[in-house]
Design a protein around this motif. Sequence first.
Motif, mmCIF file in Angstrom:
data_model
loop_
_atom_site.group_PDB
_atom_site.id
_atom_site.type_symbol
_atom_site.label_atom_id
_atom_site.label_comp_id
_atom_site.label_asym_id
_atom_site.label_seq_id
_atom_site.Cartn_x
_atom_site.Cartn_y
_atom_site.Cartn_z
ATOM 1 N N CYS A 191 -2.346 1.687 -4.670
ATOM 2 C CA CYS A 191 -1.554 3.313 -4.849
ATOM 3 C C CYS A 191 -2.643 4.563 -4.845
ATOM 4 N N PHE A 192 -2.043 5.204 -3.578
ATOM 5 C CA PHE A 192 -3.572 5.996 -3.331
ATOM 6 C C PHE A 192 -2.653 7.358 -4.352
ATOM 7 N N THR A 193 -3.383 8.236 -4.683
ATOM 8 C CA THR A 193 -2.902 10.002 -4.770
ATOM 9 C C THR A 193 -3.928 10.921 -4.530
ATOM 10 N N THR A 194 -3.340 12.232 -4.049
ATOM 11 C CA THR A 194 -3.705 13.223 -3.588
ATOM 12 C C THR A 194 -2.700 14.151 -3.944
ATOM 13 N N ASP A 195 -2.944 15.555 -3.547
ATOM 14 C CA ASP A 195 -1.962 17.000 -3.585
ATOM 15 C C ASP A 195 -1.877 17.242 -2.931
ATOM 16 N N ASN A 196 -1.521 18.586 -2.555
ATOM 17 C CA ASN A 196 -0.963 20.110 -1.456
ATOM 18 C C ASN A 196 -1.952 20.803 -1.148
ATOM 19 N N ASP B 147 6.992 0.806 -12.396
ATOM 20 C CA ASP B 147 6.533 2.026 -12.055
ATOM 21 C C ASP B 147 5.228 0.699 -11.295
ATOM 22 N N VAL B 148 4.793 1.586 -10.840
ATOM 23 C CA VAL B 148 3.665 1.557 -10.223
ATOM 24 C C VAL B 148 2.244 2.573 -9.924
ATOM 25 N N PRO B 149 1.283 1.991 -10.892
ATOM 26 C CA PRO B 149 0.850 2.968 -11.088
ATOM 27 C C PRO B 149 -0.397 3.368 -9.903
ATOM 28 N N VAL B 150 -1.306 4.495 -10.212
ATOM 29 C CA VAL B 150 -2.607 4.702 -9.401
ATOM 30 C C VAL B 150 -3.334 3.799 -9.394
ATOM 31 N N THR B 151 -3.712 3.296 -8.362
ATOM 32 C CA THR B 151 -4.963 2.420 -8.424
ATOM 33 C C THR B 151 -6.165 3.028 -9.151
ATOM 34 N N THR B 152 -6.464 2.557 -10.264
ATOM 35 C CA THR B 152 -8.294 3.230 -10.945
ATOM 36 C C THR B 152 -8.941 1.325 -11.025
ATOM 37 N N GLN C 282 -16.450 8.398 -14.413
ATOM 38 C CA GLN C 282 -17.210 9.391 -14.205
ATOM 39 C C GLN C 282 -17.348 9.937 -15.555
ATOM 40 N N ILE C 283 -18.498 11.142 -15.596
ATOM 41 C CA ILE C 283 -19.037 12.100 -16.105
ATOM 42 C C ILE C 283 -18.027 11.811 -16.904
ATOM 43 N N ASN C 284 -17.420 12.778 -17.291
ATOM 44 C CA ASN C 284 -16.228 12.738 -18.437
ATOM 45 C C ASN C 284 -15.275 11.799 -18.844
ATOM 46 N N ASN C 285 -15.739 10.354 -17.964
ATOM 47 C CA ASN C 285 -15.400 8.810 -19.276
ATOM 48 C C ASN C 285 -14.612 8.751 -18.621
ATOM 49 N N LEU C 286 -13.484 9.375 -18.263
ATOM 50 C CA LEU C 286 -12.388 9.421 -16.804
ATOM 51 C C LEU C 286 -12.517 7.909 -16.050
ATOM 52 N N PRO C 287 -11.775 6.979 -15.548
ATOM 53 C CA PRO C 287 -12.206 6.458 -14.788
ATOM 54 C C PRO C 287 -11.582 6.405 -13.389
ATOM 55 N N TYR C 288 -12.308 6.240 -12.440
ATOM 56 C CA TYR C 288 -12.692 6.348 -11.085
ATOM 57 C C TYR C 288 -11.413 5.629 -10.347
ATOM 58 N N GLU C 289 -10.760 7.094 -9.523
ATOM 59 C CA GLU C 289 -8.784 6.153 -9.539
ATOM 60 C C GLU C 289 -8.988 6.593 -7.282
ATOM 61 N N LEU C 290 -7.897 6.063 -6.764
ATOM 62 C CA LEU C 290 -8.038 5.948 -5.705
ATOM 63 C C LEU C 290 -6.863 7.620 -5.035
ATOM 64 N N ARG C 291 -7.888 8.627 -5.901
ATOM 65 C CA ARG C 291 -7.595 9.973 -5.535
ATOM 66 C C ARG C 291 -8.731 10.272 -3.707
ATOM 67 N N VAL D 148 0.824 -1.132 -0.222
ATOM 68 C CA VAL D 148 -0.036 -0.276 -0.056
ATOM 69 C C VAL D 148 1.403 0.770 0.217
ATOM 70 N N LEU D 149 0.696 1.811 -0.926
ATOM 71 C CA LEU D 149 1.567 3.303 -1.403
ATOM 72 C C LEU D 149 -0.077 4.643 -1.274
ATOM 73 N N PHE D 150 0.948 5.052 -0.376
ATOM 74 C CA PHE D 150 0.268 7.020 -0.687
ATOM 75 C C PHE D 150 0.884 7.829 -0.665
ATOM 76 N N THR D 151 0.594 8.254 -1.361
ATOM 77 C CA THR D 151 1.747 9.549 -2.816
ATOM 78 C C THR D 151 0.613 10.779 -2.630
ATOM 79 N N LEU D 152 1.783 11.344 -2.832
ATOM 80 C CA LEU D 152 1.209 13.200 -3.019
ATOM 81 C C LEU D 152 1.904 14.312 -3.940
ATOM 82 N N ASP D 153 0.618 14.606 -4.966
ATOM 83 C CA ASP D 153 1.482 15.519 -5.546
ATOM 84 C C ASP D 153 1.838 16.713 -4.845
#
Length: 296
Positions: free
Chosen positions: A241-246, A189-194, A200-209, A9-14
Amino acid sequence: MVAKRTIHVLFTLDCESIAIRSAREGPRTWEQSARAIEGYCNRLLAAGFPPTLFLAPQCAIEHTPLLEECASRGVELGLYVNPLQVANGRYHNFLGALPLDTQRTLIDQAAEHFADAFGVRPRSFRPCKHSASDDTYRVLYELGFRQGSVAQPGFVLPRLGVDWEHVAPHPRYVDGSHHERTGDLPFLDVPVTTDPDQRQINNLPYELRVDAGTLEALHQPVIERAITRMEEHGAEFCAICFTTDNRPAYDRSDDRHCQTLDAIIEYLDTLGARHEIVPTTLAGAHERYRASLQLR
């Protein structure tokens, strides 16, 4: 007794630079950025999950003392590149839409700014928007990077240099000439989990953000389907792999995104009954991946 599946389990932050007219992704102020970074790291470290921070060069320089303190506690510091935030405004698209030589120059200069702040060049990498071309992995490896969180399975935005329609959802060594293929270039390469099957409504997949939704509505369903894919694919090295930002107020217990982070941590603890949960940084995941190759 059936052995438990090991899930890293990886927690990342952009860590973006503060927002400017040409790049609005970042926080409004450096104070907001510092509070988000410190709060995120404090909560995760207290729960036993060492996070990985991907730092824009400006952020690395602005927050050097804070980031050095985080690193002393087990946080990994990697590089984050958003071409639109380069000071002279010379770049007008994301990394994967740029020519090979431009990518090399941009990443190398960013790595040097990182080294100015911390005394060493980074070895972990993530591009803004997960934008990459067939040249990107080779350039990264030549510049000394050995792991990244570059891919984002299911995301396709060609005008931004983003095309991850066919990439594997699990950690992999990459192909130096094709960004979606598995290969023998020893860059992990460890991809963000999607969840490419849920759009979603914009046709992009859900992600662990972390800041994109609640545990119940987003994260738990995506995690459950990710584990199902691991089982169906017979994945030899499993990761979430989770992601978020600052930008979110991770330093405030009354903030909804902070509450989501706490709920995710509690939920991961319940998975320990069925799986071996291994908290790790990106570099730590690579060490374990190399070890797993020797056992195959």
